[in-house]
Motif scaffolding. Structure first.
Motif, PDB file in Angstrom:
ATOM      1  N   UNK A 228     -12.398  12.190   9.710  1.00  0.00           N
ATOM      2  CA  UNK A 228     -13.836  12.441   9.657  1.00  0.00           C
ATOM      3  C   UNK A 228     -14.133  13.914   9.401  1.00  0.00           C
ATOM      4  N   UNK A 229     -13.321  14.781   9.961  1.00  0.00           N
ATOM      5  CA  UNK A 229     -13.512  16.216   9.724  1.00  0.00           C
ATOM      6  C   UNK A 229     -13.230  16.560   8.271  1.00  0.00           C
ATOM      7  N   UNK A 230     -12.218  15.914   7.688  1.00  0.00           N
ATOM      8  CA  UNK A 230     -11.936  16.138   6.265  1.00  0.00           C
ATOM      9  C   UNK A 230     -13.103  15.666   5.406  1.00  0.00           C
ATOM     10  N   UNK A 231     -13.664  14.509   5.747  1.00  0.00           N
ATOM     11  CA  UNK A 231     -14.768  13.978   4.957  1.00  0.00           C
ATOM     12  C   UNK A 231     -16.014  14.850   5.090  1.00  0.00           C
ATOM     13  N   UNK A 232     -16.234  15.389   6.263  1.00  0.00           N
ATOM     14  CA  UNK A 232     -17.422  16.221   6.474  1.00  0.00           C
ATOM     15  C   UNK A 232     -17.295  17.577   5.788  1.00  0.00           C
ATOM     16  N   UNK A 233     -16.141  18.213   5.901  1.00  0.00           N
ATOM     17  CA  UNK A 233     -15.931  19.531   5.302  1.00  0.00           C
ATOM     18  C   UNK A 233     -14.428  19.759   5.179  1.00  0.00           C
ATOM     19  N   UNK A 234     -13.933  19.816   3.973  1.00  0.00           N
ATOM     20  CA  UNK A 234     -12.489  19.902   3.743  1.00  0.00           C
ATOM     21  C   UNK A 234     -11.991  21.316   4.016  1.00  0.00           C
ATOM     22  N   UNK A 235     -10.659  21.516   4.113  1.00  0.00           N
ATOM     23  CA  UNK A 235     -10.127  22.859   4.359  1.00  0.00           C
ATOM     24  C   UNK A 235     -10.507  23.888   3.306  1.00  0.00           C
ATOM     25  N   UNK A 236     -10.709  23.452   2.057  1.00  0.00           N
ATOM     26  CA  UNK A 236     -11.129  24.410   1.030  1.00  0.00           C
ATOM     27  C   UNK A 236     -12.520  24.937   1.343  1.00  0.00           C
ATOM     28  N   UNK A 237     -13.414  24.051   1.745  1.00  0.00           N
ATOM     29  CA  UNK A 237     -14.769  24.487   2.112  1.00  0.00           C
ATOM     30  C   UNK A 237     -14.749  25.361   3.363  1.00  0.00           C
ATOM     31  N   UNK A 238     -13.785  25.126   4.241  1.00  0.00           N
ATOM     32  CA  UNK A 238     -13.669  25.918   5.470  1.00  0.00           C
ATOM     33  C   UNK A 238     -12.867  27.200   5.262  1.00  0.00           C
ATOM     34  N   UNK A 239     -12.367  27.421   4.035  1.00  0.00           N
ATOM     35  CA  UNK A 239     -11.583  28.615   3.701  1.00  0.00           C
ATOM     36  C   UNK A 239     -10.294  28.712   4.517  1.00  0.00           C
ATOM     37  N   UNK A 240      -9.698  27.569   4.827  1.00  0.00           N
ATOM     38  CA  UNK A 240      -8.424  27.591   5.546  1.00  0.00           C
ATOM     39  C   UNK A 240      -7.409  26.629   4.942  1.00  0.00           C
ATOM     40  N   UNK A 241      -7.552  26.368   3.671  1.00  0.00           N
ATOM     41  CA  UNK A 241      -6.590  25.502   2.999  1.00  0.00           C
ATOM     42  C   UNK A 241      -5.253  26.233   2.905  1.00  0.00           C
ATOM     43  N   UNK A 242      -4.156  25.527   3.196  1.00  0.00           N
ATOM     44  CA  UNK A 242      -2.832  26.147   3.156  1.00  0.00           C
ATOM     45  C   UNK A 242      -1.954  25.565   2.057  1.00  0.00           C
ATOM     46  N   UNK A 243      -2.573  25.103   0.956  1.00  0.00           N
ATOM     47  CA  UNK A 243      -1.777  24.713  -0.198  1.00  0.00           C
ATOM     48  C   UNK A 243      -1.244  25.975  -0.875  1.00  0.00           C
ATOM     49  N   UNK A 244      -0.297  25.818  -1.756  1.00  0.00           N
ATOM     50  CA  UNK A 244       0.334  26.979  -2.380  1.00  0.00           C
ATOM     51  C   UNK A 244      -0.681  27.837  -3.123  1.00  0.00           C
TER      52      UNK A 244
END
Length: 934
Positions: free
Chosen positions: A213-229
């Protein structure tokens, strides 16, 4: 020929018979090519279509065309007068279709590069007559428009899929943003950005604290904490902006006054030292001090000059050999010591050889010939005497160049040289006094008023449940047993004065939960590894192997970085079943931290409290940022400390940072922990090996042979009861009680239940689930007694190859000793001193003042990130440390003056004076002073 004319006076439609050629058709062909013609005569395509007889000067042909167009317009108007109504209606119907075609044609013309509006406007023909696109081009235009309408929608899959009716349709893409794959099953789409999606395996692996549900509401990219390469290696500008921390003009004035007050004693001392040496030089030259003539040295900003005798940094006045083939440099302190006949900075190297006794020795096996090797090694390598090779100063104060054996040439006299203008220091001192007088601040601001600190009221009163205090020591007749420990989210701007009050007293400060102030980027070891990993090619090295330290024998080992992080969470044991504790050595290199881990670098700076002191670029009270642009700056970090750890104190091979003093102030943040739980088989082996280790220690340290070790467990429990008298011992014993045996845990809990620890102490509510590292920080004033104890007992500590120490040069600066529970107890009994002892929890930022000896033991596998800084309050301590380092032997690890604190303080004074005169000025003022000073 039949000609049809529309109501549009700028358009002519002609129907041409198969064998007939009319002039209107030629006109249309000529017009179609004109926009592409050059001014000087047209392009190659036009020349191919025109016969050689038609090739005439551009201007004449253009004039002829215009006349023909005008004739056609007149003929068209005459035909309109004789049209029939039926013909007119037919033409009107055709006009509507043609107008639609014209709109499409105009759109196509705007997109076509060859038919720009600028080219059309230059040609006056198009203001009167338009032309019709040929049939073939019209089909191509319609196909292009159709492709536009069927363009692949945003965030859809590349390939079309047939629907239930058999039609090809675009469907939403299932490619995961994290792993860039679409074959891992179900994905969760972000409803905020509507473009990013994550597969379930990636969500569980890389974001365990986030629900679907947290991913659907606001993904890590929108939260500026995505840890992809991609996101880890390419930081978004809006994320970088979060670490901007520039003070206002009013803050600059306030901080500049504070800096001048604190550094004024340093400036006075520096001026006195320069005056002293100039007086000696005036006697040598036989003139007054104002008439002394000195030569200037050309030293660029990107160069660093050291004393060839004591390795101390040189930034202005010094003596140098005039021989161009020598250039021996000597600092003023060495000059004075040489004149006094007691030079301290040129001590000979001390060579200590360590004999590897083999792997069996590490776990208690001691052969008879080992003791002989130990003593032979000690006796064969006595410390070398300090010989000066008869290098002495002359009676009039002149200093000859030292002999070649000491790095000089043995010829000539060292001349007094300067780097900055001769009046630089006196001018700065006079300006500082004037500015402080103008701002009407006469009191010494180093003595902070008591009202800046409210902790004393809480300590003296009955409110011991203060959240901002933590009891870390039990010294008698002392008011510094409590440390200031605010929560990061509760810090307000006014709390800076409270921090300064404790900091000026030389007390550590603990700020809890600093990670709550960040964007929430993961500090998991595998995330850091993915961010740091580079693909091997011609431009990048393949950074897969790293150097680690084995804490049992303190030898370096090469290990694969991925394997190291795997053991970080799973644990590793040697062939005897003993925990193998490894520490990464300088990974990643501090000079490359923000380059190789850019996103983590931003996250670390964001979490730092009291950024006025800690910000590595914009902290105004961090004097280390005062260096001019393009100058050679000291390495202040950030640096990572990654190591395995266990809760129980093993006695040898513990995950420790041994006792030492940092060259400057430091802040250390615990960003990640991992608990490693040994199995029952490892527990039994560890307990057996500990008994062998104790027996071996008794033999080697005290010459005692313990035949019966059955009562060692009871003895250890009795020692633990004694340690509970002090707060630091209660912390250690509680760590010990979380040992590998369930029976020992039950007994320890019973003891702890009968012992009422005071509320607010570091022992209150201590939980290994939160604790990560155990810290011992000593007061500066206790350092002499600490050195005395270590010199007395240094033979009871082990270091290289797990061998007992043969000798110590400086028991603290050598960084070869870790004080165990037993040694801290003996230290208090013999000398009456004890450290501040506390447990660093996940997210705690520990501020360590310069000059405070400290040691750390990891209770879990830990990732810590540290940053060095130079505060105005501790410049004096940094200078004192520099003086201590300069008298160490030449090959000592701490010999070199890497900080250059005097140069830092001088630049800080210059910046403070500049900002007081013009608070709105930026750092570009250095550019104006560079060519004046150097």
């Amino acid at each position: 020929m039949a000609t049809t004319v529309t109501n549009n006076p700028n358009l002519i439609l002609a129907e041409v018979d198969s064998g007939q050629q009319v002039e209107e058709t030629k006109i249309r062909e000529t017009k179609m090519e004109e926009p592409f013609d050059d001014v000087d005569g047209g392009g190659d395509e036009h020349q191919n279509r025109v016969s050689e007889s038609d090739e005439k000067p551009k201007k004449k042909r253009k004039r002829k065309k215009n006349k023909t167009v005008k004739a056609q317009i007149v003929a068209k108007q005459e035909e309109e007068e004789h049209k029939s109504p039926a013909t007119e209606e037919a033409i009107c119907g055709q006009d509507q279709d043609q107008e639609q075609d014209q709109e499409q044609e105009q759109e196509q013309e705007q997109e076509h590069e060859g038919r720009s509006r600028r080219s059309r406007n230059r040609n006056p023909v198009y203001t009167e007559v338009d032309f019709k696109i040929p049939r073939k081009k019209r089909k191509k235009t319609e196909d292009t428009l159709k492709e536009k309408k069927e363009k692949r929608p945003r965030c859809s899959a590349r390939n079309q899929v047939k629907d239930e009716n058999g039609d090809l349709k675009y469907v939403p893409s299932d490619m995961c943003h994290q792993c860039q794959r679409n074959d891992k099953g179900r994905v969760v789409r972000c409803l905020k950005c509507k473009s990013k999606r994550y597969c379930v395996p990636c969500m569980k692996t890389w974001y365990p604290n986030m629900t679907e549900d947290m991913f659907a509401e606001c993904c890590p990219v929108c939260l500026d904490k995505c840890n992809c390469k991609s996101c880890l290696r390419d930081v978004h500008p809006k994320v970088k902006n979060k670490i901007d921390f520039k003070p206002s003009s009013d803050q600059k004035v306030q901080y500049s006054i504070y800096i001048l007050h604190v550094l004024l004693p340093f400036l006075k001392r520096l001026n006195e030292e320069y005056t002293k040496e100039k007086m000696i030089e005036s006697e040598i030259q036989g003139c007054t001090i104002s008439d002394v003539q000195l030569n200037k040295v050309d030293c660029r900003l990107d160069e660093r000059m050291y004393c060839d005798c004591c390795k101390t940094s040189i930034f202005d006045l010094h003596r140098s050999c005039p021989n161009p083939n020598c250039n021996y440099d000597l600092c003023l302190q060495c000059c004075w010591e040489l004149r006094d006949g007691s030079p301290q900075g040129n001590k000979e190297e001390v060579s200590i050889q360590f004999v590897d006794p083999g792997a069996e020795y590490l776990h208690g096996k001691l052969k008879d010939n080992m003791r002989e090797k130990k003593h032979d090694s000690e006796n064969s390598m006595p410390p070398k005497e300090n010989t000066n090779h008869c290098w002495k100063s002359l009676e009039d104060g002149r200093i000859p160049c030292p002999p070649e054996s000491m790095g000089g040439c043995g010829h000539g006299i060292l001349q007094l040289m300067h780097i900055k203008p001769l009046d630089k220091i006196p001018t700065l001192l006079e300006n500082a006094k004037t500015l402080l007088k103008d701002h009407k601040v006469e009191d010494d601001m180093r003595e902070m008023p008591e009202e800046w600190c409210t902790c004393s009221d809480l300590v003296n009163g009955s409110d011991m449940d203060a959240k901002q205090l933590r009891k870390t020591a039990s010294r008698e007749n002392s008011n510094d047993n409590y440390l200031y420990c605010p929560r990061a989210v509760d810090i307000k701007p006014d709390d800076l004065k409270h921090f300064q009050w404790h900091w000026s007293k030389g007390q550590p400060v603990i700020v809890s939960n600093v990670l709550e102030t960040t964007l929430g980027l993961s500090w998991e070891p595998m995330v850091m590894w993915r961010a740091f990993r580079q693909i091997a090619n011609v431009n990048h090295d393949q950074l897969l192997d790293v150097v680690a330290l084995n804490c049992l024998d303190w030898c370096e080992v090469d290990v694969n970085v991925h394997q190291f992080f795997k053991w970080y969470t799973e644990g590793r044991y040697d062939n005897k079943g003993w925990p193998q504790i490894l520490k990464l050595k300088d990974w990643p290199p501090s000079s490359l931290f923000e380059e190789r881990l850019p996103r983590h670098g931003v996250e670390f700076i964001t979490c730092l409290p009291f950024k006025e002191y800690t910000h590595p670029r914009d902290g105004y009270l961090n004097l280390a940022v005062k260096f001019p642009p393009d100058s050679l700056k000291p390495d202040m970090g950030p640096k990572t400390y990654i190591a395995y750890g266990v809760a129980q104190e093993l006695g040898r091979g513990d995950s420790v940072t041994k006792l030492h003093c940092d060259m400057s102030d430091a802040v250390n943040v615990l960003t990640h922990t991992a608990t490693v739980t040994p199995g029952s088989e490892q527990i039994e082996k560890i307990n057996d090996l500990k008994e062998k280790h104790k027996s071996q220690d008794q033999k080697e340290f005290f010459g005692m042979d313990i035949g019966n070790t059955k009562d060692s467990t009871n003895t250890e429990q009795e020692i633990c009861l004694e340690k509970q008298r002090a707060v630091n011992d209660r912390v250690e014993s509680k760590v010990e009680r979380n040992s590998f045996s369930n029976n020992e845990q039950t007994k320890a809990n019973e003891v702890h239940a009968n012992h009422d620890a005071p509320i607010g102490t570091c022992a209150d509510g201590f939980d290994l689930e939160e604790g990560g590292a155990l810290w011992d920080i000593f007061r500066r004033e206790d350092a002499p007694k600490l050195e005395e104890y270590l010199k007395k007992h240094f033979g009871e500590f082990r270091h290289i190859y797990c061998r007992p120490l043969q000798q110590v040069i400086h028991p603290i600066h050598d960084q070869t000793i870790y004080l165990s529970i037993e040694h801290k107890r003996k230290l208090k009994e013999e000398f009456g001193i004890e450290p501040w002892t506390f447990v660093q929890k996940l997210g705690d930022a520990v501020f360590i003042p310069a000059g405070c000896p400290h040691q750390v033991r990891n209770l879990k596998s830990c990732i810590k990130v540290a940053l060095d800084f130079v505060s105005p309050e501790n410049v004096g301590e940094c200078i004192q440390l520099t003086e201590d380092f300069r008298v160490l032997p030449k090959n000592h690890r701490a010999k070199e003056d890497k900080l250059e604190v005097k140069k830092i303080a001088l630049y800080a004074v210059e910046a403070a004076i500049k900002d007081l005169k013009d608070p709105n000025a930026n750092k570009c003022f250095w550019l104006a002073n560079i060519f004046v000073d150097i």
